[in-house]
Each structure stands twice: as C-alpha cells, then as structure tokens.
Scaffold this motif. Sequence first.
Motif, PDB file in Angstrom:
ATOM      1  N   SER A   9      -4.333  10.328   8.915  1.00 25.54           N
ATOM      2  CA  SER A   9      -3.987  11.236  10.005  1.00 25.54           C
ATOM      3  C   SER A   9      -2.496  11.122  10.357  1.00 25.54           C
ATOM      4  CB  SER A   9      -4.868  10.907  11.213  1.00 25.54           C
ATOM      5  OG  SER A   9      -4.596  11.754  12.273  1.00 25.54           O
ATOM      6  N   ALA A  10      -1.978   9.887  10.397  1.00 27.21           N
ATOM      7  CA  ALA A  10      -0.555   9.683  10.691  1.00 27.21           C
ATOM      8  C   ALA A  10       0.314  10.283   9.595  1.00 27.21           C
ATOM      9  CB  ALA A  10      -0.254   8.198  10.861  1.00 27.21           C
ATOM     10  N   SER A  11      -0.104  10.118   8.337  1.00 28.50           N
ATOM     11  CA  SER A  11       0.708  10.614   7.221  1.00 28.50           C
ATOM     12  C   SER A  11       0.825  12.139   7.243  1.00 28.50           C
ATOM     13  CB  SER A  11       0.145  10.139   5.888  1.00 28.50           C
ATOM     14  OG  SER A  11      -1.071  10.785   5.586  1.00 28.50           O
ATOM     15  N   ASP A  28       3.785   9.383  -2.181  1.00 27.15           N
ATOM     16  CA  ASP A  28       3.663   8.011  -2.671  1.00 27.15           C
ATOM     17  C   ASP A  28       2.688   7.212  -1.802  1.00 27.15           C
ATOM     18  OD1 ASP A  28       5.678   8.290  -4.750  1.00 27.15           O
ATOM     19  OD2 ASP A  28       7.132   8.348  -3.109  1.00 27.15           O
ATOM     20  N   ILE A  29       2.747   7.443  -0.508  1.00 25.22           N
ATOM     21  CA  ILE A  29       1.880   6.717   0.428  1.00 25.22           C
ATOM     22  C   ILE A  29       0.413   7.078   0.174  1.00 25.22           C
ATOM     23  CG2 ILE A  29       1.268   6.464   2.870  1.00 25.22           C
ATOM     24  CD1 ILE A  29       4.373   6.743   3.387  1.00 25.22           C
ATOM     25  N   TRP A  30       0.152   8.333  -0.157  1.00 22.51           N
ATOM     26  CA  TRP A  30      -1.224   8.742  -0.449  1.00 22.51           C
ATOM     27  C   TRP A  30      -1.788   7.944  -1.623  1.00 22.51           C
ATOM     28  CZ3 TRP A  30      -4.812  11.538   2.063  1.00 22.51           C
ATOM     29  CH2 TRP A  30      -4.380  12.217   3.202  1.00 22.51           C
ATOM     30  N   ASP A  31      -0.942   7.613  -2.602  1.00 25.19           N
ATOM     31  CA  ASP A  31      -1.406   6.786  -3.732  1.00 25.19           C
ATOM     32  C   ASP A  31      -1.895   5.424  -3.240  1.00 25.19           C
ATOM     33  OD1 ASP A  31      -0.868   8.751  -5.610  1.00 25.19           O
ATOM     34  OD2 ASP A  31       1.136   7.960  -6.078  1.00 25.19           O
ATOM     35  N   TYR A  32      -1.151   4.847  -2.297  1.00 27.36           N
ATOM     36  CA  TYR A  32      -1.574   3.550  -1.751  1.00 27.36           C
ATOM     37  C   TYR A  32      -2.871   3.690  -0.955  1.00 27.36           C
ATOM     38  CZ  TYR A  32       2.904   1.597  -3.165  1.00 27.36           C
ATOM     39  OH  TYR A  32       3.980   1.174  -3.900  1.00 27.36           O
ATOM     40  N   LEU A  33      -3.018   4.783  -0.231  1.00 23.46           N
ATOM     41  CA  LEU A  33      -4.237   5.003   0.547  1.00 23.46           C
ATOM     42  C   LEU A  33      -5.453   5.158  -0.375  1.00 23.46           C
ATOM     43  CD1 LEU A  33      -2.921   7.412   3.338  1.00 23.46           C
ATOM     44  CD2 LEU A  33      -3.573   5.009   3.586  1.00 23.46           C
ATOM     45  N   ASP A  36      -6.742   1.855  -1.446  1.00 23.18           N
ATOM     46  CA  ASP A  36      -7.046   0.952  -0.325  1.00 23.18           C
ATOM     47  C   ASP A  36      -5.951  -0.088  -0.069  1.00 23.18           C
ATOM     48  OD1 ASP A  36      -9.419   2.307   0.067  1.00 23.18           O
ATOM     49  OD2 ASP A  36     -10.591   0.917  -1.150  1.00 23.18           O
ATOM     50  N   GLU A  37      -4.718   0.258  -0.353  1.00 23.79           N
ATOM     51  CA  GLU A  37      -3.564  -0.609  -0.071  1.00 23.79           C
ATOM     52  C   GLU A  37      -3.039  -0.243   1.320  1.00 23.79           C
ATOM     53  OE1 GLU A  37      -2.404  -3.043  -1.860  1.00 23.79           O
ATOM     54  OE2 GLU A  37      -3.406  -2.750  -3.785  1.00 23.79           O
ATOM     55  N   TRP A  38      -3.832  -0.525   2.341  1.00 23.56           N
ATOM     56  CA  TRP A  38      -3.552  -0.056   3.694  1.00 23.56           C
ATOM     57  C   TRP A  38      -2.314  -0.709   4.299  1.00 23.56           C
ATOM     58  CZ3 TRP A  38      -9.321  -1.184   4.935  1.00 23.56           C
ATOM     59  CH2 TRP A  38     -10.120  -0.246   4.274  1.00 23.56           C
ATOM     60  N   GLU A  39      -2.148  -1.998   4.060  1.00 26.93           N
ATOM     61  CA  GLU A  39      -1.003  -2.697   4.643  1.00 26.93           C
ATOM     62  C   GLU A  39       0.314  -2.141   4.088  1.00 26.93           C
ATOM     63  OE1 GLU A  39       0.248  -7.319   5.189  1.00 26.93           O
ATOM     64  OE2 GLU A  39      -1.896  -6.892   4.975  1.00 26.93           O
ATOM     65  N   ILE A  40       0.345  -1.861   2.788  1.00 33.86           N
ATOM     66  CA  ILE A  40       1.546  -1.285   2.173  1.00 33.86           C
ATOM     67  C   ILE A  40       1.785   0.118   2.731  1.00 33.86           C
ATOM     68  CG2 ILE A  40       2.578  -0.470   0.012  1.00 33.86           C
ATOM     69  CD1 ILE A  40       1.026  -2.771  -1.383  1.00 33.86           C
ATOM     70  N   ALA A  41       0.715   0.908   2.819  1.00 33.16           N
ATOM     71  CA  ALA A  41       0.835   2.273   3.350  1.00 33.16           C
ATOM     72  C   ALA A  41       1.359   2.248   4.787  1.00 33.16           C
ATOM     73  CB  ALA A  41      -0.512   2.985   3.285  1.00 33.16           C
ATOM     74  N   LEU A  42       0.840   1.329   5.588  1.00 33.15           N
ATOM     75  CA  LEU A  42       1.300   1.205   6.974  1.00 33.15           C
ATOM     76  C   LEU A  42       2.791   0.882   7.022  1.00 33.15           C
ATOM     77  CD1 LEU A  42       0.712   0.929  10.066  1.00 33.15           C
ATOM     78  CD2 LEU A  42       0.258  -1.477   9.609  1.00 33.15           C
ATOM     79  N   GLY A  43       3.220  -0.091   6.240  1.00 35.64           N
ATOM     80  CA  GLY A  43       4.631  -0.474   6.222  1.00 35.64           C
ATOM     81  C   GLY A  43       5.541   0.671   5.804  1.00 35.64           C
ATOM     82  N   LEU A  44       5.109   1.442   4.805  1.00 34.90           N
ATOM     83  CA  LEU A  44       5.915   2.572   4.343  1.00 34.90           C
ATOM     84  C   LEU A  44       5.936   3.703   5.376  1.00 34.90           C
ATOM     85  CD1 LEU A  44       4.878   2.605   0.592  1.00 34.90           C
ATOM     86  CD2 LEU A  44       7.092   1.907   1.557  1.00 34.90           C
ATOM     87  N   LEU A  45       4.823   3.919   6.053  1.00 38.98           N
ATOM     88  CA  LEU A  45       4.813   4.930   7.119  1.00 38.98           C
ATOM     89  C   LEU A  45       5.750   4.523   8.262  1.00 38.98           C
ATOM     90  CD1 LEU A  45       1.026   5.888   7.139  1.00 38.98           C
ATOM     91  CD2 LEU A  45       2.938   7.463   6.737  1.00 38.98           C
TER      92      LEU A  45
END
Length: 198
Positions: A9-11, A28-33, A36-45
């Motif tokens: 939702s944030a992305s 790129d963030i969608w690839d992490y999502l 299930d690489e949530w911590e990486i996605a959070l940091g990039l967001l």
Amino acid sequence: MDVPELLESASLLVPEETATANDITVRDIWDYLVHDEWEIALGLLEELGDGYPLPLTFWEKLGNAAEQLRLERSAAWCHWRCLEIRNGVIRADLTLRSAAEASRTTPIAGPGVLRPMWDIGNLSPTGGQAVSIAALWVEGMPYLEPGGRATVRLVPFTPSHWKHVQPGQRITMHEDRTVAGTAVILEVRPPAPAMPTG
C-alpha cells in the motif's frame, strides 16, 4: 493490515519515476515484496521517501510495518517523519557545550528522544526571554556527545512560534536555565498543507 499489505500500500503512493541515489525504484521494491524480503523493501521505501516528499499516509504505513517487524529505529524514524509533515521541520548545525561548561554530562540519544527548550528570539508577555520546545533528531549518528557537533532535525511542538526562524539564524538549546548548545539554522520546512477531506 499485515506487513506485506502495508508495504504494498505504501509503495503505491510513490511515483514510478522516483528513484534512490542508487537508482532503485518502486519496481525494484516490488521484487523484494514478491520474495518476502520485507525488511529490505521497508528500508528502500524509507530511502525513496527521504528523497521525495510523500504523504503522511506513506510514513504511517511504513511505521506500522516497522513496528510489526520489531525494527525500533526504523519505526521511530517513520513516526518522526509523520511529525515533520504535521509540524514542519528545521534542520540545524548544533554544537553542544562541553560537560565542563554545561549541566549535561551524558550523550544525547540520536533518534528523537530529547525534547529541549530553544531560545529562538521570542519574548514573553512581560518582555523576558521565552523558550519554545522542539524535539531533536541527530542525523546519521546514534548519539551526540557533550562538546560534539552534528546536523540535527527539530520538530516544533508549536509551529506558529517558529514562523520567523530562517536559515543562517543562530538559536540556543536549553535543558535548564543554562545554554546547553548553539545551533545555526540550515533549512526550514513548514508543516505540509492540510489535505482536503470529502
């Protein structure tokens, strides 16, 4: 909402053309999502949000996701960004007085814990010094030692008290009657305009 829903939702609130300094985009963030690489996605967001003004809802969702992931500093940063949107932010170059010169003998915690008083030139109704409170976040450091210097972010508790503050202005920090530090204003951003409802 669970963590993946909050991050997805944030992305969706980030414009597609927005990129980090390393050219990471929402795609790129969608690839992490997806993986299930949530911590990486959070940091990039967070990184995307630091480089581009995004709405309050974006930071609220990231803050909730960080809390669910038990990432305390990340959650604190996201909630801090919510405060900046609501109250405005002042960035300043702060130099603390040494332990020999001031009452503080311990370091200031970096992530927005301290809420000192600031002499920003306002006067009380009787003509004396009036101080205003603003929370303090030390940029890029876990703490600031007495006598140390760092760039800080200030979130005013009463934004109207700070309307006259401008880059280049010198202000003083107080934790009691004595001066605890001196800051030179680098940047002033007012609160974000209220979004229309309905």
